[in-house]
Design a protein around this motif. Sequence first.
Motif, PDB file in Angstrom:
ATOM      1  N   ALA A   1       0.876  -1.188  -0.077  1.00 29.54           N
ATOM      2  CA  ALA A   1      -0.252   0.140   0.043  1.00 29.54           C
ATOM      3  C   ALA A   1       0.782   1.122  -0.066  1.00 29.54           C
ATOM      4  CB  ALA A   1      -0.756  -0.109   1.252  1.00 29.54           C
ATOM      5  N   PRO A   2       0.605   2.320  -0.672  1.00 30.13           N
ATOM      6  CA  PRO A   2       1.437   3.433  -0.641  1.00 30.13           C
ATOM      7  C   PRO A   2       1.379   4.310   0.757  1.00 30.13           C
ATOM      8  CG  PRO A   2      -0.672   3.874  -1.940  1.00 30.13           C
ATOM      9  CD  PRO A   2      -0.674   2.514  -1.456  1.00 30.13           C
ATOM     10  N   ILE A   3       2.641   4.579   0.990  1.00 31.44           N
ATOM     11  CA  ILE A   3       2.583   5.422   2.270  1.00 31.44           C
ATOM     12  C   ILE A   3       2.690   6.654   1.701  1.00 31.44           C
ATOM     13  CG2 ILE A   3       4.395   6.160   3.922  1.00 31.44           C
ATOM     14  CD1 ILE A   3       5.510   3.473   3.939  1.00 31.44           C
ATOM     15  N   ASP A   4       3.488   7.150   0.898  1.00 27.89           N
ATOM     16  CA  ASP A   4       3.177   8.494   0.238  1.00 27.89           C
ATOM     17  C   ASP A   4       3.324   8.248  -1.165  1.00 27.89           C
ATOM     18  OD1 ASP A   4       6.147   8.371  -0.206  1.00 27.89           O
ATOM     19  OD2 ASP A   4       6.523   9.536   1.578  1.00 27.89           O
ATOM     20  N   GLY A   5       3.677   9.349  -1.925  1.00 27.26           N
ATOM     21  CA  GLY A   5       3.854   9.251  -3.466  1.00 27.26           C
ATOM     22  C   GLY A   5       4.830   8.203  -3.949  1.00 27.26           C
ATOM     23  N   ARG A   6       5.795   7.975  -3.048  1.00 22.61           N
ATOM     24  CA  ARG A   6       6.884   7.359  -3.702  1.00 22.61           C
ATOM     25  C   ARG A   6       7.289   5.963  -2.929  1.00 22.61           C
ATOM     26  NH1 ARG A   6      11.919  11.304  -2.457  1.00 22.61           N
ATOM     27  NH2 ARG A   6      11.891  11.237  -0.328  1.00 22.61           N
ATOM     28  N   SER A   7       6.773   5.682  -1.607  1.00 22.32           N
ATOM     29  CA  SER A   7       7.174   4.797  -0.955  1.00 22.32           C
ATOM     30  C   SER A   7       5.929   3.650  -0.839  1.00 22.32           C
ATOM     31  CB  SER A   7       7.511   5.159   0.640  1.00 22.32           C
ATOM     32  OG  SER A   7       8.545   5.923   0.675  1.00 22.32           O
ATOM     33  N   LEU A   8       6.298   2.697  -0.542  1.00 20.49           N
ATOM     34  CA  LEU A   8       5.315   1.284  -0.441  1.00 20.49           C
ATOM     35  C   LEU A   8       5.385   0.813   1.130  1.00 20.49           C
ATOM     36  CD1 LEU A   8       5.566  -0.468  -3.813  1.00 20.49           C
ATOM     37  CD2 LEU A   8       3.744   1.341  -3.028  1.00 20.49           C
ATOM     38  N   SER A   9       4.229   0.454   1.562  1.00 18.85           N
ATOM     39  CA  SER A   9       4.199  -0.443   2.750  1.00 18.85           C
ATOM     40  C   SER A   9       3.896  -1.837   2.647  1.00 18.85           C
ATOM     41  CB  SER A   9       3.545   0.232   3.789  1.00 18.85           C
ATOM     42  OG  SER A   9       2.114  -0.071   3.538  1.00 18.85           O
ATOM     43  N   LEU A  10       4.640  -2.776   3.248  1.00 16.62           N
ATOM     44  CA  LEU A  10       4.331  -4.115   2.976  1.00 16.62           C
ATOM     45  C   LEU A  10       3.898  -4.982   4.054  1.00 16.62           C
ATOM     46  CD1 LEU A  10       8.009  -4.911   1.103  1.00 16.62           C
ATOM     47  CD2 LEU A  10       5.743  -4.267   0.006  1.00 16.62           C
ATOM     48  N   THR A  11       2.797  -5.641   3.851  1.00 17.11           N
ATOM     49  CA  THR A  11       2.160  -6.558   4.871  1.00 17.11           C
ATOM     50  C   THR A  11       1.925  -7.997   4.323  1.00 17.11           C
ATOM     51  OG1 THR A  11       1.084  -4.450   5.472  1.00 17.11           O
ATOM     52  CG2 THR A  11       0.311  -6.386   6.581  1.00 17.11           C
ATOM     53  N   LEU A  12       1.948  -8.656   5.127  1.00 16.17           N
ATOM     54  CA  LEU A  12       1.526 -10.148   4.700  1.00 16.17           C
ATOM     55  C   LEU A  12       0.196 -10.297   4.785  1.00 16.17           C
ATOM     56  CD1 LEU A  12       4.115 -12.455   6.702  1.00 16.17           C
ATOM     57  CD2 LEU A  12       4.408 -11.110   4.609  1.00 16.17           C
ATOM     58  N   THR A  13      -0.344 -11.059   3.949  1.00 19.04           N
ATOM     59  CA  THR A  13      -1.791 -11.694   3.866  1.00 19.04           C
ATOM     60  C   THR A  13      -1.865 -12.677   4.693  1.00 19.04           C
ATOM     61  OG1 THR A  13      -1.349 -13.299   2.130  1.00 19.04           O
ATOM     62  CG2 THR A  13      -1.896 -11.184   1.234  1.00 19.04           C
ATOM     63  N   GLU A  14      -3.162 -13.179   5.083  1.00 22.08           N
ATOM     64  CA  GLU A  14      -3.220 -14.245   5.909  1.00 22.08           C
ATOM     65  C   GLU A  14      -2.604 -15.718   5.349  1.00 22.08           C
ATOM     66  OE1 GLU A  14      -7.133 -15.918   7.399  1.00 22.08           O
ATOM     67  OE2 GLU A  14      -7.790 -13.639   7.594  1.00 22.08           O
ATOM     68  N   GLU A  15      -2.427 -15.586   4.338  1.00 21.03           N
ATOM     69  CA  GLU A  15      -1.865 -16.925   3.791  1.00 21.03           C
ATOM     70  C   GLU A  15      -0.190 -16.731   3.996  1.00 21.03           C
ATOM     71  OE1 GLU A  15      -1.643 -19.308  -0.551  1.00 21.03           O
ATOM     72  OE2 GLU A  15      -2.961 -17.719  -0.341  1.00 21.03           O
ATOM     73  N   GLY A  16      -0.066 -15.541   3.658  1.00 29.93           N
ATOM     74  CA  GLY A  16       1.457 -15.157   3.734  1.00 29.93           C
ATOM     75  C   GLY A  16       1.933 -15.469   5.122  1.00 29.93           C
ATOM     76  N   GLU A  17       0.944 -15.154   6.064  1.00 28.19           N
ATOM     77  CA  GLU A  17       1.335 -15.305   7.381  1.00 28.19           C
ATOM     78  C   GLU A  17       1.382 -16.770   8.028  1.00 28.19           C
ATOM     79  OE1 GLU A  17       2.616 -14.032  10.874  1.00 28.19           O
ATOM     80  OE2 GLU A  17       1.666 -12.618   9.653  1.00 28.19           O
ATOM     81  N   ALA A  18       0.988 -17.449   7.259  1.00 29.19           N
ATOM     82  CA  ALA A  18       0.805 -19.071   7.513  1.00 29.19           C
ATOM     83  C   ALA A  18       2.112 -19.449   7.102  1.00 29.19           C
ATOM     84  CB  ALA A  18      -0.431 -19.629   7.097  1.00 29.19           C
ATOM     85  N   LEU A  19       2.290 -19.159   5.785  1.00 26.69           N
ATOM     86  CA  LEU A  19       3.499 -19.735   5.276  1.00 26.69           C
ATOM     87  C   LEU A  19       4.706 -19.036   5.794  1.00 26.69           C
ATOM     88  CD1 LEU A  19       4.403 -21.551   3.121  1.00 26.69           C
ATOM     89  CD2 LEU A  19       4.603 -19.611   1.615  1.00 26.69           C
ATOM     90  N   GLN A  20       4.990 -17.696   6.607  1.00 27.93           N
ATOM     91  CA  GLN A  20       5.828 -17.261   7.170  1.00 27.93           C
ATOM     92  C   GLN A  20       6.228 -18.425   8.452  1.00 27.93           C
ATOM     93  OE1 GLN A  20       5.358 -15.171  10.341  1.00 27.93           O
ATOM     94  NE2 GLN A  20       7.767 -15.575  10.542  1.00 27.93           N
ATOM     95  N   LYS A  21       5.166 -18.528   9.174  1.00 31.59           N
ATOM     96  CA  LYS A  21       5.360 -19.362  10.182  1.00 31.59           C
ATOM     97  C   LYS A  21       5.776 -20.656  10.048  1.00 31.59           C
ATOM     98  CE  LYS A  21       1.826 -17.219  13.211  1.00 31.59           C
ATOM     99  NZ  LYS A  21       0.146 -17.110  13.166  1.00 31.59           N
ATOM    100  N   GLU A  22       5.339 -21.235   8.832  1.00 26.80           N
ATOM    101  CA  GLU A  22       6.068 -22.620   8.427  1.00 26.80           C
ATOM    102  C   GLU A  22       7.424 -22.202   8.014  1.00 26.80           C
ATOM    103  OE1 GLU A  22       4.800 -25.452   8.583  1.00 26.80           O
ATOM    104  OE2 GLU A  22       6.459 -26.205   7.755  1.00 26.80           O
ATOM    105  N   ALA A  23       7.576 -21.388   7.271  1.00 24.42           N
ATOM    106  CA  ALA A  23       9.298 -20.983   6.917  1.00 24.42           C
ATOM    107  C   ALA A  23      10.010 -20.858   8.210  1.00 24.42           C
ATOM    108  CB  ALA A  23       9.077 -19.645   6.076  1.00 24.42           C
ATOM    109  N   MET A  24       9.539 -20.148   9.205  1.00 25.35           N
ATOM    110  CA  MET A  24      10.240 -19.758  10.174  1.00 25.35           C
ATOM    111  C   MET A  24      10.531 -21.248  10.999  1.00 25.35           C
ATOM    112  SD  MET A  24      11.398 -16.998  11.732  1.00 25.35           S
ATOM    113  CE  MET A  24      12.651 -17.047  13.133  1.00 25.35           C
ATOM    114  N   LYS A  25       9.715 -21.948  11.188  1.00 23.34           N
ATOM    115  CA  LYS A  25       9.737 -23.361  11.848  1.00 23.34           C
ATOM    116  C   LYS A  25      10.762 -24.094  11.144  1.00 23.34           C
ATOM    117  CE  LYS A  25       6.347 -26.415  11.636  1.00 23.34           C
ATOM    118  NZ  LYS A  25       4.852 -26.648  11.754  1.00 23.34           N
ATOM    119  N   ARG A  26      10.844 -24.023   9.657  1.00 26.38           N
ATOM    120  CA  ARG A  26      11.899 -24.843   9.006  1.00 26.38           C
ATOM    121  C   ARG A  26      13.307 -24.293   9.207  1.00 26.38           C
ATOM    122  NH1 ARG A  26       9.675 -28.386   4.960  1.00 26.38           N
ATOM    123  NH2 ARG A  26       7.351 -28.588   5.084  1.00 26.38           N
ATOM    124  N   VAL A  27      13.412 -22.986   9.434  1.00 23.86           N
ATOM    125  CA  VAL A  27      14.572 -22.336   9.472  1.00 23.86           C
ATOM    126  C   VAL A  27      15.058 -22.672  10.750  1.00 23.86           C
ATOM    127  CG1 VAL A  27      15.909 -20.186   9.518  1.00 23.86           C
ATOM    128  CG2 VAL A  27      14.335 -20.438   7.682  1.00 23.86           C
TER     129      VAL A  27
END
Lengths: 154, 154
Positions: A102-128
């Motif tokens: 999502a845009p923060i201002d006219g040039r910067s973007l903010s990043l957020t995980l989706t629900e699916e991304g959150e689930a995969l992130q947890k799985e990735a963390m577990k594996r690491v």
Amino acid sequence: MAKDPRQTNSKAEEQAPESPLSSPLDSMLGYRLRRASMAMMGDVIDSLRAIDLSVGEASLLILVGHNPGCRQSDVGRALAIKRANLTPLIGRLKGRRLISDAPIDGRSLSLTLTEEGEALQKEAMKRVRASNRKFQKRLTMEEKALLAALEALS
Amino acid sequence: MAKDPRQTNSKAEEQAPESPLSSPLDSMLGYRLRRASMAMMGDVIDSLRAIDLSVGEASLLILVGHNPGCRQSDVGRALAIKRANLTPLIGRLKGRRLISDAPIDGRSLSLTLTEEGEALQKEAMKRVRASNRKFQKRLTMEEKALLAALEALS
DNA sequence: TATTGTTATACTCTATAACTATA
DNA sequence: TATAGTTATAGAGTATAACAATA
């Protein structure tokens, strides 16, 4: 790089197969560091393949997961990934609906995980973590001492 | 990756710039290992550029220098370089008259440094050692303990 | 039948330059 | 004027497969 010399030797103490070549590199810090890093990287790459993530993708997922709404430019700096290379990396994760921006201002973007991304992130963390534990068990020295030493080098 | 935080801070103890992002990766062995390795690699790459050698070329030169007449196949195994990638690597060094080969039997080659190659090998070794020393000075722990720990990981 | 060396090829990471838009 | 993001492109380094010659 892929051998595991942990087999029991029938003829007791055959002194290991060993390379027929002597190498002064073997006792040098930078070389040992690289070999150790390659060994651990190889293992974590294998364990992430099952969830179709590269190390870069997993790192990004984990970092954004722990910093929702963070700036894309900050992510690049934190992971030492150039902005030109970050764009396609994020693009793939967006294509898989793991991350949204999502845009923060006219040039910067903010990043957020989706629900699916959150689930995969947890799985990735577990594996690491699991991969790390495997190697940590080989250490005789205190892990904290080693981490401190490594931090001093980078 | 290229910054050198060794400048004197005017406002005493400003606590460092630091990333605005928190990262659980920072305290993980594999990640710290990779960052430390990248830092040392970057330095040695820089110091070898002046004598026009890549890390792979320097490693090969050093290994052959310490094992004159060794088999090409053994070099590949010792450095974890696949034979398909070893051919062009050696080819470049042969093109620069740094290395020469001779048949051992109908299929194996032995490698030896030329006089010029020997001179450059010594220079490369000197530079690699100097780079290593720079980083070793940052360590508070005994170097031997660290090397032993790293060997256990690879 | 396994090993050695070579060639061709592809894939991933990383690096640079140029461009637009914005602060 | 510096920063943010994008695009295009080039360069390493590494991976696999196929091949010929030899042990």
